[in-house]
Design a protein around this motif. Structure first.
Motif, PDB file in Angstrom:
ATOM      1  N   LEU A 190       4.716  -8.424   5.639  1.00 16.28           N
ATOM      2  CA  LEU A 190       3.779  -9.297   6.347  1.00 16.28           C
ATOM      3  C   LEU A 190       2.346  -8.817   6.163  1.00 16.28           C
ATOM      4  O   LEU A 190       1.424  -9.632   6.019  1.00 16.28           O
ATOM      5  CB  LEU A 190       4.141  -9.339   7.838  1.00 16.28           C
ATOM      6  CG  LEU A 190       3.375 -10.364   8.683  1.00 16.28           C
ATOM      7  CD1 LEU A 190       3.587 -11.775   8.153  1.00 16.28           C
ATOM      8  CD2 LEU A 190       3.787 -10.280  10.150  1.00 16.28           C
ATOM      9  N   ARG A 191       2.140  -7.503   6.147  1.00 18.17           N
ATOM     10  CA  ARG A 191       0.785  -6.969   5.905  1.00 18.17           C
ATOM     11  C   ARG A 191       0.248  -7.413   4.545  1.00 18.17           C
ATOM     12  O   ARG A 191      -0.947  -7.672   4.387  1.00 18.17           O
ATOM     13  CB  ARG A 191       0.800  -5.442   5.981  1.00 18.17           C
ATOM     14  CG  ARG A 191       1.012  -4.890   7.380  1.00 18.17           C
ATOM     15  CD  ARG A 191       0.909  -3.372   7.401  1.00 18.17           C
ATOM     16  NE  ARG A 191       1.298  -2.854   8.701  1.00 18.17           N
ATOM     17  CZ  ARG A 191       2.442  -2.208   8.943  1.00 18.17           C
ATOM     18  NH1 ARG A 191       3.294  -1.970   7.955  1.00 18.17           N
ATOM     19  NH2 ARG A 191       2.719  -1.778  10.156  1.00 18.17           N
ATOM     20  N   ALA A 192       1.141  -7.493   3.565  1.00 22.45           N
ATOM     21  CA  ALA A 192       0.712  -7.902   2.227  1.00 22.45           C
ATOM     22  C   ALA A 192       0.221  -9.346   2.219  1.00 22.45           C
ATOM     23  O   ALA A 192      -0.673  -9.713   1.450  1.00 22.45           O
ATOM     24  CB  ALA A 192       1.863  -7.726   1.236  1.00 22.45           C
ATOM     25  N   VAL A 193       0.792 -10.176   3.089  1.00 22.19           N
ATOM     26  CA  VAL A 193       0.413 -11.585   3.169  1.00 22.19           C
ATOM     27  C   VAL A 193      -0.810 -11.776   4.062  1.00 22.19           C
ATOM     28  O   VAL A 193      -1.608 -12.697   3.844  1.00 22.19           O
ATOM     29  CB  VAL A 193       1.603 -12.418   3.711  1.00 22.19           C
ATOM     30  CG1 VAL A 193       1.209 -13.874   3.924  1.00 22.19           C
ATOM     31  CG2 VAL A 193       2.781 -12.348   2.750  1.00 22.19           C
ATOM     32  N   LEU A 194      -0.964 -10.896   5.056  1.00 22.50           N
ATOM     33  CA  LEU A 194      -2.036 -11.051   6.048  1.00 22.50           C
ATOM     34  C   LEU A 194      -2.941  -9.812   6.071  1.00 22.50           C
ATOM     35  O   LEU A 194      -3.051  -9.125   7.096  1.00 22.50           O
ATOM     36  CB  LEU A 194      -1.443 -11.286   7.440  1.00 22.50           C
ATOM     37  CG  LEU A 194      -0.584 -12.541   7.610  1.00 22.50           C
ATOM     38  CD1 LEU A 194       0.052 -12.582   8.985  1.00 22.50           C
ATOM     39  CD2 LEU A 194      -1.431 -13.803   7.366  1.00 22.50           C
ATOM     40  N   PRO A 195      -3.578  -9.496   4.967  1.00 23.80           N
ATOM     41  CA  PRO A 195      -4.465  -8.317   4.961  1.00 23.80           C
ATOM     42  C   PRO A 195      -5.610  -8.509   5.963  1.00 23.80           C
ATOM     43  O   PRO A 195      -6.120  -9.610   6.134  1.00 23.80           O
ATOM     44  CB  PRO A 195      -4.986  -8.275   3.511  1.00 23.80           C
ATOM     45  CG  PRO A 195      -4.853  -9.673   3.018  1.00 23.80           C
ATOM     46  CD  PRO A 195      -3.635 -10.235   3.686  1.00 23.80           C
ATOM     47  N   GLY A 196      -5.959  -7.419   6.627  1.00 21.55           N
ATOM     48  CA  GLY A 196      -7.050  -7.495   7.598  1.00 21.55           C
ATOM     49  C   GLY A 196      -6.600  -7.760   9.012  1.00 21.55           C
ATOM     50  O   GLY A 196      -7.394  -7.647   9.951  1.00 21.55           O
ATOM     51  N   HIS A 197      -5.333  -8.121   9.202  1.00 22.80           N
ATOM     52  CA  HIS A 197      -4.795  -8.343  10.546  1.00 22.80           C
ATOM     53  C   HIS A 197      -3.906  -7.165  10.947  1.00 22.80           C
ATOM     54  O   HIS A 197      -3.235  -6.560  10.100  1.00 22.80           O
ATOM     55  CB  HIS A 197      -3.990  -9.638  10.618  1.00 22.80           C
ATOM     56  CG  HIS A 197      -4.836 -10.881  10.535  1.00 22.80           C
ATOM     57  ND1 HIS A 197      -5.734 -11.228  11.514  1.00 22.80           N
ATOM     58  CD2 HIS A 197      -4.914 -11.839   9.582  1.00 22.80           C
ATOM     59  CE1 HIS A 197      -6.329 -12.366  11.178  1.00 22.80           C
ATOM     60  NE2 HIS A 197      -5.858 -12.756  10.008  1.00 22.80           N
ATOM     61  N   ALA A 198      -3.900  -6.859  12.238  1.00 22.00           N
ATOM     62  CA  ALA A 198      -3.064  -5.775  12.747  1.00 22.00           C
ATOM     63  C   ALA A 198      -1.610  -6.245  12.824  1.00 22.00           C
ATOM     64  O   ALA A 198      -1.309  -7.249  13.472  1.00 22.00           O
ATOM     65  CB  ALA A 198      -3.543  -5.342  14.129  1.00 22.00           C
ATOM     66  N   VAL A 199      -0.735  -5.512  12.144  1.00 22.40           N
ATOM     67  CA  VAL A 199       0.700  -5.821  12.143  1.00 22.40           C
ATOM     68  C   VAL A 199       1.445  -4.575  12.600  1.00 22.40           C
ATOM     69  O   VAL A 199       1.247  -3.492  12.045  1.00 22.40           O
ATOM     70  CB  VAL A 199       1.193  -6.248  10.748  1.00 22.40           C
ATOM     71  CG1 VAL A 199       2.701  -6.469  10.759  1.00 22.40           C
ATOM     72  CG2 VAL A 199       0.457  -7.506  10.280  1.00 22.40           C
ATOM     73  N   ALA A 200       2.297  -4.722  13.593  1.00 27.26           N
ATOM     74  CA  ALA A 200       3.080  -3.598  14.112  1.00 27.26           C
ATOM     75  C   ALA A 200       4.564  -3.884  13.936  1.00 27.26           C
ATOM     76  O   ALA A 200       5.046  -4.972  14.283  1.00 27.26           O
ATOM     77  CB  ALA A 200       2.775  -3.351  15.587  1.00 27.26           C
ATOM     78  N   ALA A 201       5.272  -2.917  13.387  1.00 26.82           N
ATOM     79  CA  ALA A 201       6.731  -3.021  13.339  1.00 26.82           C
ATOM     80  C   ALA A 201       7.291  -2.749  14.730  1.00 26.82           C
ATOM     81  O   ALA A 201       6.684  -2.040  15.540  1.00 26.82           O
ATOM     82  CB  ALA A 201       7.294  -2.016  12.344  1.00 26.82           C
ATOM     83  N   ALA A 202       8.441  -3.315  15.020  1.00 23.18           N
ATOM     84  CA  ALA A 202       9.094  -3.075  16.307  1.00 23.18           C
ATOM     85  C   ALA A 202      10.602  -3.026  16.111  1.00 23.18           C
ATOM     86  O   ALA A 202      11.147  -3.660  15.199  1.00 23.18           O
ATOM     87  CB  ALA A 202       8.733  -4.167  17.316  1.00 23.18           C
ATOM     88  N   VAL A 203      11.253  -2.274  16.955  1.00 22.22           N
ATOM     89  CA  VAL A 203      12.703  -2.194  16.952  1.00 22.22           C
ATOM     90  C   VAL A 203      13.208  -2.882  18.214  1.00 22.22           C
ATOM     91  O   VAL A 203      12.734  -2.585  19.319  1.00 22.22           O
ATOM     92  CB  VAL A 203      13.196  -0.732  16.930  1.00 22.22           C
ATOM     93  CG1 VAL A 203      14.698  -0.683  16.675  1.00 22.22           C
ATOM     94  CG2 VAL A 203      12.459   0.059  15.871  1.00 22.22           C
ATOM     95  N   VAL A 204      14.138  -3.813  18.035  1.00 23.07           N
ATOM     96  CA  VAL A 204      14.630  -4.648  19.125  1.00 23.07           C
ATOM     97  C   VAL A 204      16.060  -4.258  19.460  1.00 23.07           C
ATOM     98  O   VAL A 204      16.919  -4.197  18.581  1.00 23.07           O
ATOM     99  CB  VAL A 204      14.599  -6.139  18.728  1.00 23.07           C
ATOM    100  CG1 VAL A 204      15.074  -7.018  19.875  1.00 23.07           C
ATOM    101  CG2 VAL A 204      13.209  -6.542  18.276  1.00 23.07           C
ATOM    102  N   TYR A 205      16.303  -4.032  20.742  1.00 24.66           N
ATOM    103  CA  TYR A 205      17.664  -3.759  21.210  1.00 24.66           C
ATOM    104  C   TYR A 205      17.982  -4.776  22.297  1.00 24.66           C
ATOM    105  O   TYR A 205      17.712  -4.550  23.479  1.00 24.66           O
ATOM    106  CB  TYR A 205      17.787  -2.341  21.767  1.00 24.66           C
ATOM    107  CG  TYR A 205      17.484  -1.248  20.778  1.00 24.66           C
ATOM    108  CD1 TYR A 205      18.424  -0.855  19.823  1.00 24.66           C
ATOM    109  CD2 TYR A 205      16.254  -0.601  20.786  1.00 24.66           C
ATOM    110  CE1 TYR A 205      18.140   0.154  18.907  1.00 24.66           C
ATOM    111  CE2 TYR A 205      15.968   0.413  19.880  1.00 24.66           C
ATOM    112  CZ  TYR A 205      16.918   0.785  18.951  1.00 24.66           C
ATOM    113  OH  TYR A 205      16.628   1.790  18.045  1.00 24.66           O
ATOM    114  N   VAL A 206      18.519  -5.915  21.914  1.00 25.27           N
ATOM    115  CA  VAL A 206      18.863  -6.938  22.898  1.00 25.27           C
ATOM    116  C   VAL A 206      20.019  -7.765  22.367  1.00 25.27           C
ATOM    117  O   VAL A 206      20.132  -8.006  21.164  1.00 25.27           O
ATOM    118  CB  VAL A 206      17.644  -7.844  23.207  1.00 25.27           C
ATOM    119  CG1 VAL A 206      17.286  -8.733  22.020  1.00 25.27           C
ATOM    120  CG2 VAL A 206      17.884  -8.686  24.451  1.00 25.27           C
TER     121      VAL A 206
END
Length: 296
Positions: A110-126
């Motif tokens: 996603l960072r490669a597609v949206l350079p300049g925007h803050a992108v954070a990875a997250a781990v989901v447990y639900v």
């Protein structure tokens, strides 16, 4: 806080719904059937501790994310780049995008597609599922581990206040890989059997297969330089205790005739194993069988 949920399926509806219940302005970007039901009746959240119709906005178009402070990015892994491109014209400066997806490389893609925007990875447990249009069922858990990024501390505080246990961790990569180990061990088996985790593990030989899958994942992770938090075998065995009635997301996709994310789970382990010279026969068999069923 103004929040958009891109790809509001079971995961996005749960976390978006929890933030909406806490008073935040949430827009779900979802499939037409869900949007129609949510606009008419609200999002039904049938959780373990409550059953409510939650009022929030819903739309089918990426334009609905315009002006959002946070975008919870919840599309299927195969759709990451395309969904990012759809969002790009509507993202304001300073927006935070949080990837609540299966797999370990979505944030980088996603960072490669949206350079300049803050992108954070997250781990989901639900453990969640969409029981029908606009109807979310929550079966258990609901924690998040989020990578530090500009604005992620504010989001974490909002999530905790909304009843979502949330941790900021600089070692999200290790946590993502541990989640990949869990998904690789459970998802394909649940999908092939079309049974929940608790029923799968009691079948003859299944724990042995899962052990082989985990061993292969650990070997690939080690070769990648990833430090896994905790004992992967213990974590895999413990998961079924917290969600025995859960069907994997891969099983849910197959039962609905939808494409799965198996290429980004067992398939990812196979590809990285090939690149690193590590044999992954157990993961290859599970990946191939799910692809065979998917092709039907």
């Amino acid at each position: 806080m103004k929040v958009a949920v891109m790809g509001a399926g079971a995961v996005g509806c749960y976390f978006g719904g929890m933030l909406a219940r806490a008073g935040h302005e949430v827009t779900l970007i979802a499939r037409p059937a869900h949007v129609e039901a949510i606009r008419r009746d609200g999002l039904r959240m049938e959780a373990r501790s409550f059953d409510e119709q939650v009022k929030l906005r819903a739309d089918t178009q990426a334009q609905a994310a315009q002006g959002a402070d946070v975008v919870l990015f919840c599309v299927k892994s195969a759709d990451t780049e395309e969904a990012g491109r759809q969002l790009k014209p509507f993202l304001r400066d300073g927006v935070l995008l949080v990837c609540l997806q299966n797999g370990v490389d979505n944030a980088d893609r996603l960072r490669a597609v949206l350079p300049g925007h803050a992108v954070a990875a997250a781990v989901v447990y639900v453990a969640t599922e969409m029981a029908g249009p606009g109807h979310l069922k929550h079966h258990g858990r609901g924690e998040l581990v989020i990578e530090p990024a500009p604005g992620s501390d504010v989001l974490a505080q909002a999530l905790v206040a909304a009843g979502v246990p949330t941790e900021l961790s600089p070692d999200v990569r290790g946590a993502l890989w541990m989640k990949l180990v869990l998904n690789s061990a459970y998802n394909a088996i649940s999908a092939i059997a079309r049974k929940p985790y608790g029923e799968c593990v009691h079948s003859a030989g299944v724990w042995d297969v899962m052990r082989d899958v985990v061993d292969e994942c650990v070997a690939v992770a080690k070769a990648e330089g990833v430090r896994l938090p905790g004992d992967p075998h213990a974590v895999v065995r413990k998961l079924v205790e917290s969600m025995p009635a859960q069907f994997s997301s891969t099983a849910q996709d197959l039962m609905r005739g939808k494409p799965t994310e198996i290429d980004y789970l067992n398939g990812y382990v196979v590809r990285r194993g090939e690149a690193l010279g590590i044999a992954t026969p157990a993961n290859r068999v599970l990946w191939a069988l799910v692809k065979l069923i998917e092709a039907k």
